[in-house]
Motif scaffolding. Structure first.
Motif, short mmCIF file in Angstrom:
data_model
loop_
_atom_site.label_atom_id
_atom_site.label_comp_id
_atom_site.label_asym_id
_atom_site.label_seq_id
_atom_site.Cartn_x
_atom_site.Cartn_y
_atom_site.Cartn_z
N THR A 150 0.63 11.17 -5.64
CA THR A 150 2.08 11.18 -5.81
C THR A 150 2.42 10.19 -6.91
N GLU A 151 3.71 9.93 -7.10
CA GLU A 151 4.12 8.96 -8.12
C GLU A 151 3.53 7.58 -7.85
N THR A 152 3.35 7.24 -6.56
CA THR A 152 2.88 5.91 -6.18
C THR A 152 1.46 5.90 -5.66
N ILE A 153 1.11 6.91 -4.91
CA ILE A 153 -0.20 6.93 -4.24
C ILE A 153 -1.19 7.71 -5.09
N PRO A 154 -2.33 7.10 -5.45
CA PRO A 154 -3.30 7.82 -6.27
C PRO A 154 -4.09 8.84 -5.47
N GLU A 155 -4.46 9.94 -6.11
CA GLU A 155 -5.41 10.87 -5.50
C GLU A 155 -6.78 10.20 -5.48
N VAL A 156 -7.49 10.33 -4.37
CA VAL A 156 -8.78 9.67 -4.21
C VAL A 156 -9.86 10.70 -3.87
N ASP A 157 -11.11 10.24 -3.91
CA ASP A 157 -12.24 11.15 -3.64
C ASP A 157 -12.64 11.20 -2.17
N GLY A 158 -12.38 10.12 -1.44
CA GLY A 158 -12.73 10.07 -0.02
C GLY A 158 -11.60 9.46 0.77
N ILE A 159 -11.40 9.94 1.99
CA ILE A 159 -10.32 9.45 2.86
C ILE A 159 -10.91 9.19 4.24
N PHE A 160 -10.74 7.96 4.74
CA PHE A 160 -11.38 7.57 5.99
C PHE A 160 -10.43 6.73 6.83
N GLY A 161 -10.63 6.77 8.15
CA GLY A 161 -9.86 5.91 9.02
C GLY A 161 -9.60 6.52 10.38
N PRO A 162 -9.31 5.69 11.38
CA PRO A 162 -9.07 6.16 12.74
C PRO A 162 -7.59 6.43 12.99
N GLY A 163 -7.33 7.03 14.14
CA GLY A 163 -5.94 7.28 14.53
C GLY A 163 -5.87 8.34 15.60
N PRO A 164 -4.68 8.61 16.11
CA PRO A 164 -4.50 9.64 17.14
C PRO A 164 -4.65 11.04 16.56
N GLY A 165 -4.29 12.04 17.36
CA GLY A 165 -4.52 13.43 16.98
C GLY A 165 -3.94 13.82 15.64
N GLY A 166 -2.73 13.35 15.32
CA GLY A 166 -2.10 13.70 14.05
C GLY A 166 -2.89 13.21 12.86
N ILE A 167 -3.41 11.99 12.95
CA ILE A 167 -4.23 11.44 11.86
C ILE A 167 -5.54 12.21 11.76
N ALA A 168 -6.16 12.50 12.90
CA ALA A 168 -7.41 13.27 12.89
C ALA A 168 -7.20 14.65 12.27
N ALA A 169 -6.08 15.29 12.61
CA ALA A 169 -5.78 16.60 12.02
C ALA A 169 -5.55 16.47 10.52
N GLY B 118 1.72 11.53 6.03
CA GLY B 118 2.24 11.59 4.67
C GLY B 118 1.38 10.84 3.68
N VAL B 119 0.91 9.65 4.07
CA VAL B 119 0.06 8.86 3.18
C VAL B 119 -1.27 9.56 2.95
N ILE B 120 -1.86 10.13 4.00
CA ILE B 120 -3.14 10.85 3.85
C ILE B 120 -2.95 12.07 2.95
N ALA B 121 -1.79 12.73 3.07
CA ALA B 121 -1.49 13.83 2.14
C ALA B 121 -1.41 13.30 0.72
N GLY B 122 -0.79 12.14 0.55
CA GLY B 122 -0.73 11.53 -0.78
C GLY B 122 -2.10 11.22 -1.34
N PHE B 123 -2.98 10.68 -0.50
CA PHE B 123 -4.36 10.44 -0.92
C PHE B 123 -5.03 11.74 -1.37
N SER B 124 -4.67 12.85 -0.75
CA SER B 124 -5.33 14.13 -1.01
C SER B 124 -4.92 14.76 -2.33
N MET B 125 -3.69 14.51 -2.77
CA MET B 125 -3.19 15.20 -3.97
C MET B 125 -2.55 14.29 -5.00
#
Length: 433
Positions: free
Chosen positions: A198-217, A189-196
């Motif tokens: 939301t009221e709280t989460i700003p849209e950004v130009d780059g998104i990075f970070g590790p995680g399991p399959g769901g985060i990688a997807a 949900g947070v990565i989706a927020g970074f992508s577009m």
């Protein structure tokens, strides 16, 4: 623990390690895409609902307050604070060395100047998966890389712990490294927020970070929104290559070092010495019999069904073949000098290469300053770790004088004619009428 023989048992070894190659499948990508659609429709409300559904925590807000950040920083013990600042300085030093220069140009031929301009991304979203405990090192490495690159807005996202809070030590490390904002919530949900946005989460130009399959997807879906990212950063894996000069007990502890992350971790060793292989297996068995902390995880990793393996290879070339096919996230070379140089030259696929007795995985993870946010699951065949170089973009530069363009005109005419684009040619010819 059994010893695998290579190349005799190549197929058996490949079968044992095969599931490591699959980070996520298409059905997971579709599920993640559905979550992105929910966030596009409902913004913060969708992320709060996803956090309750998947993380089993109710949140009132996604944003971490300045008051909570100050409290987290204030609670850091002096010893840890010194360690954070030491690691931060080393990370910044390394990333400054890696960062491309702002502008480089060269007169490549008469009347022609070419070059490249490097510009930092305006904003980045950095995912630090600190739900199960502190991930101070990951926060320092990602934020430090962005800060050195010159990114103005650095937003850190993390999952809530069982109390519904962002991990205090990870919050403090993020702030001390230079994060401008910190948000908490379900990872996808947070990565989706970074992508577009939301009221709280700003849209950004780059998104990075590790995680399991769901985060990688989620990172792959974010790319479809035009966001710069690095794919293939999932459950940790490591490899060691060594000859007869390596200490089996130290090797066993190095394998445990990376194996303890989780039951889906992978930790392998390829050696030309059967004596070393037998010694490593003996020390691993002895350690596991002691019932160590995180012992159940290690029992899984180094079981017959797990992703741990000790491999005896007939030659150093065979050992390098094993490693290049495995393409580890982390790698250690422990060989005598002439073998060390041959291996360092022959390894093509590894996210990180640590060389010698005094360069353990832990030093790379925490303190050298090189990145430990690296490609897993075999992605090191095509992907690199995240550094300041990922937090910038480049624009190519071309400068021509009249004579240089005129020399190019016959080539432009011929290619433009064959491509059926007459206006391409006309735009140049008009300059010489």
């Amino acid at each position: 623990m059994r010893i695998h023989r290579y190349p005799e048992e190549k197929e058996l070894l490949n079968q044992k390690l095969s599931r490591r190659k699959k980070l996520y499948d298409r059905s997971l990508v579709q599920s993640v895409t559905d979550i992105f659609n929910q966030v596009a429709e409902s913004g913060d409300e969708a992320i709060l609902h996803l956090t309750e559904k998947f993380d089993h925590v109710q949140l009132d807000t996604l944003r971490i307050s300045e008051e909570y950040i100050r409290k987290c920083v204030g609670q850091i013990p002096d010893e840890l604070l010194r360690a954070i600042h030491h690691a931060r300085r080393n990370i910044e030093e390394v990333n400054r060395y890696l960062l491309p220069e702002d502008m480089k140009t060269v007169k490549i031929r008469e009347g022609t100047v070419i070059g490249e301009k490097t510009t930092p991304l305006a904003s980045v979203g950095l995912w630090v998966p600190a739900r199960k405990g502190p991930l101070i090192s990951t926060a320092l490495m990602l934020v430090g890389a962005a800060k050195v690159a010159g990114v103005k807005r650095i937003v850190v996202g993390m999952a809530p712990n069982a109390r519904g809070e962002a991990d205090p030590a990870t919050v403090a490390a993020s702030n001390l490294a230079g994060a401008t904002d910190i948000v908490v919530g379900n990872g996808v949900g947070v990565i989706a927020g970074f992508s577009m946005g939301t009221e709280t989460i700003p849209e950004v130009d780059g998104i990075f970070g590790p995680g399991p399959g769901g985060i990688a997807a989620a990172m792959s879906v974010a790319f479809s929104y035009g966001k710069k990212t690095v794919l293939g950063i999932g459950p940790t894996d490591s490899a060691i290559i060594c000859d007869e000069t390596a200490d089996p007990e130290i090797l066993a502890y190095d394998m445990i070092n990376e194996g303890e992350h989780g039951p889906d971790s992978s930790s392998i060793l390829a050696t030309t010495s059967m004596e070393v292989a037998e010694g490593v297996c003996r020390h691993l068995d002895e350690y596991l019999k002691k019932g160590p902390e995180r012992g159940s995880i290690l029992q899984t990793v180094f079981s017959e069904e797990g992703l741990g393996a000790v491999i005896h290879c007939e030659s150093l070339e065979d050992a390098m073949d094993v490693i290049n096919e495995y393409a580890p996230e982390h790698m250690i070379i422990k060989c005598k000098k002439n073998n060390e140089e041959a291996v360092l030259s022959g390894i093509r696929n590894a996210g990180e290469i640590l060389v010698g007795e005094y360069a353990p995985f832990t030093a790379g993870n925490y303190a050298i300053g090189i990145t430990a946010v690296l490609p897993t699951n075999g992605y090191a065949k095509s992907v690199s770790g995240i550094t300041s170089k990922d937090m910038v973009k480049t624009s190519t530069i071309g400068i021509l004088d009249r004579e240089a363009l005129h020399r190019l005109l016959p080539t432009i005419r011929e290619i433009g004619k064959w491509e059926g684009l007459p206006s391409h040619v006309l735009a140049v010819e008009k300059r010489f009428e």
